[in-house]
Design a protein around this motif. Structure first.
Motif, PDB file in Angstrom:
ATOM      1  N   UNK A  30      41.253 -53.679 -28.972  1.00  0.00           N
ATOM      2  CA  UNK A  30      41.148 -52.225 -29.072  1.00  0.00           C
ATOM      3  C   UNK A  30      41.847 -51.711 -30.328  1.00  0.00           C
ATOM      4  N   UNK A  31      42.941 -52.326 -30.692  1.00  0.00           N
ATOM      5  CA  UNK A  31      43.666 -51.931 -31.906  1.00  0.00           C
ATOM      6  C   UNK A  31      42.795 -52.190 -33.135  1.00  0.00           C
ATOM      7  N   UNK A  32      42.165 -53.331 -33.191  1.00  0.00           N
ATOM      8  CA  UNK A  32      41.293 -53.659 -34.321  1.00  0.00           C
ATOM      9  C   UNK A  32      40.113 -52.694 -34.377  1.00  0.00           C
ATOM     10  N   UNK A  33      39.548 -52.378 -33.224  1.00  0.00           N
ATOM     11  CA  UNK A  33      38.415 -51.436 -33.197  1.00  0.00           C
ATOM     12  C   UNK A  33      38.832 -50.051 -33.671  1.00  0.00           C
ATOM     13  N   UNK A  34      40.001 -49.591 -33.263  1.00  0.00           N
ATOM     14  CA  UNK A  34      40.481 -48.280 -33.714  1.00  0.00           C
ATOM     15  C   UNK A  34      40.717 -48.257 -35.219  1.00  0.00           C
ATOM     16  N   UNK A  35      41.299 -49.312 -35.740  1.00  0.00           N
ATOM     17  CA  UNK A  35      41.514 -49.403 -37.187  1.00  0.00           C
ATOM     18  C   UNK A  35      40.174 -49.385 -37.916  1.00  0.00           C
ATOM     19  N   UNK A  36      39.200 -50.099 -37.375  1.00  0.00           N
ATOM     20  CA  UNK A  36      37.882 -50.162 -38.007  1.00  0.00           C
ATOM     21  C   UNK A  36      37.211 -48.787 -37.992  1.00  0.00           C
ATOM     22  N   UNK A  37      37.345 -48.053 -36.904  1.00  0.00           N
ATOM     23  CA  UNK A  37      36.765 -46.706 -36.822  1.00  0.00           C
ATOM     24  C   UNK A  37      37.439 -45.777 -37.824  1.00  0.00           C
ATOM     25  N   UNK A  38      38.744 -45.891 -37.977  1.00  0.00           N
ATOM     26  CA  UNK A  38      39.464 -45.058 -38.947  1.00  0.00           C
ATOM     27  C   UNK A  38      38.967 -45.348 -40.356  1.00  0.00           C
ATOM     28  N   UNK A  39      38.819 -46.629 -40.708  1.00  0.00           N
ATOM     29  CA  UNK A  39      38.292 -46.976 -42.029  1.00  0.00           C
ATOM     30  C   UNK A  39      36.887 -46.423 -42.237  1.00  0.00           C
ATOM     31  N   UNK A  40      36.080 -46.449 -41.195  1.00  0.00           N
ATOM     32  CA  UNK A  40      34.720 -45.942 -41.306  1.00  0.00           C
ATOM     33  C   UNK A  40      34.707 -44.426 -41.512  1.00  0.00           C
ATOM     34  N   UNK A  41      35.545 -43.716 -40.772  1.00  0.00           N
ATOM     35  CA  UNK A  41      35.561 -42.258 -40.876  1.00  0.00           C
ATOM     36  C   UNK A  41      36.214 -41.763 -42.163  1.00  0.00           C
ATOM     37  N   UNK A  42      37.198 -42.481 -42.661  1.00  0.00           N
ATOM     38  CA  UNK A  42      37.926 -42.032 -43.845  1.00  0.00           C
ATOM     39  C   UNK A  42      37.098 -42.220 -45.117  1.00  0.00           C
ATOM     40  N   UNK A  43      36.566 -43.402 -45.310  1.00  0.00           N
ATOM     41  CA  UNK A  43      35.871 -43.644 -46.573  1.00  0.00           C
ATOM     42  C   UNK A  43      34.454 -44.148 -46.430  1.00  0.00           C
ATOM     43  N   UNK A  44      34.074 -44.531 -45.233  1.00  0.00           N
ATOM     44  CA  UNK A  44      32.738 -45.074 -45.041  1.00  0.00           C
ATOM     45  C   UNK A  44      32.619 -46.553 -45.352  1.00  0.00           C
ATOM     46  N   UNK A  45      33.691 -47.140 -45.891  1.00  0.00           N
ATOM     47  CA  UNK A  45      33.621 -48.552 -46.250  1.00  0.00           C
ATOM     48  C   UNK A  45      33.697 -49.461 -45.026  1.00  0.00           C
ATOM     49  N   UNK A  46      34.168 -48.941 -43.907  1.00  0.00           N
ATOM     50  CA  UNK A  46      34.277 -49.751 -42.697  1.00  0.00           C
ATOM     51  C   UNK A  46      32.926 -50.198 -42.175  1.00  0.00           C
ATOM     52  N   UNK A  47      31.927 -49.353 -42.266  1.00  0.00           N
ATOM     53  CA  UNK A  47      30.588 -49.705 -41.800  1.00  0.00           C
ATOM     54  C   UNK A  47      29.979 -50.814 -42.647  1.00  0.00           C
ATOM     55  N   UNK A  48      30.124 -50.702 -43.940  1.00  0.00           N
ATOM     56  CA  UNK A  48      29.603 -51.735 -44.837  1.00  0.00           C
ATOM     57  C   UNK A  48      30.340 -53.048 -44.610  1.00  0.00           C
ATOM     58  N   UNK A  49      31.662 -52.980 -44.460  1.00  0.00           N
ATOM     59  CA  UNK A  49      32.457 -54.185 -44.221  1.00  0.00           C
ATOM     60  C   UNK A  49      32.083 -54.833 -42.894  1.00  0.00           C
TER      61      UNK A  49
END
Length: 61
Positions: A30-49
């Motif tokens: 859950x911690x990893x998923x939350x971090x990934x969502x934050x990266x996605x919302x902040x810069x959009x790079x989380x989705x590509x990664x």
């Protein structure tokens, strides 16, 4: 014994990338998923990664 990074086959929501990373670092998925969502919302790079990781990471055997 060498640790390997695999997509999780048991703890997955979409492709198992976050579950695999959590298993590798021995943390709650859950911690990893939350971090990934934050990266996605902040810069959009989380989705590509995530897409790249889902393609590159091998499946757990």
């Amino acid at each position: 014994m060498k640790k390997r990074l695999y997509k999780s086959s048991t703890d997955k929501k979409v492709c198992g990338v976050c579950g695999g990373i959590a298993n590798y670092f021995d943390v709650d998925p859950t911690v990893i998923r939350l971090i990934w969502v934050i990266f996605t919302l902040v810069g959009g790079s989380g989705l590509i990664a995530y897409i790249i990781a889902a393609i590159i990471m091998p499946d757990e055997m």
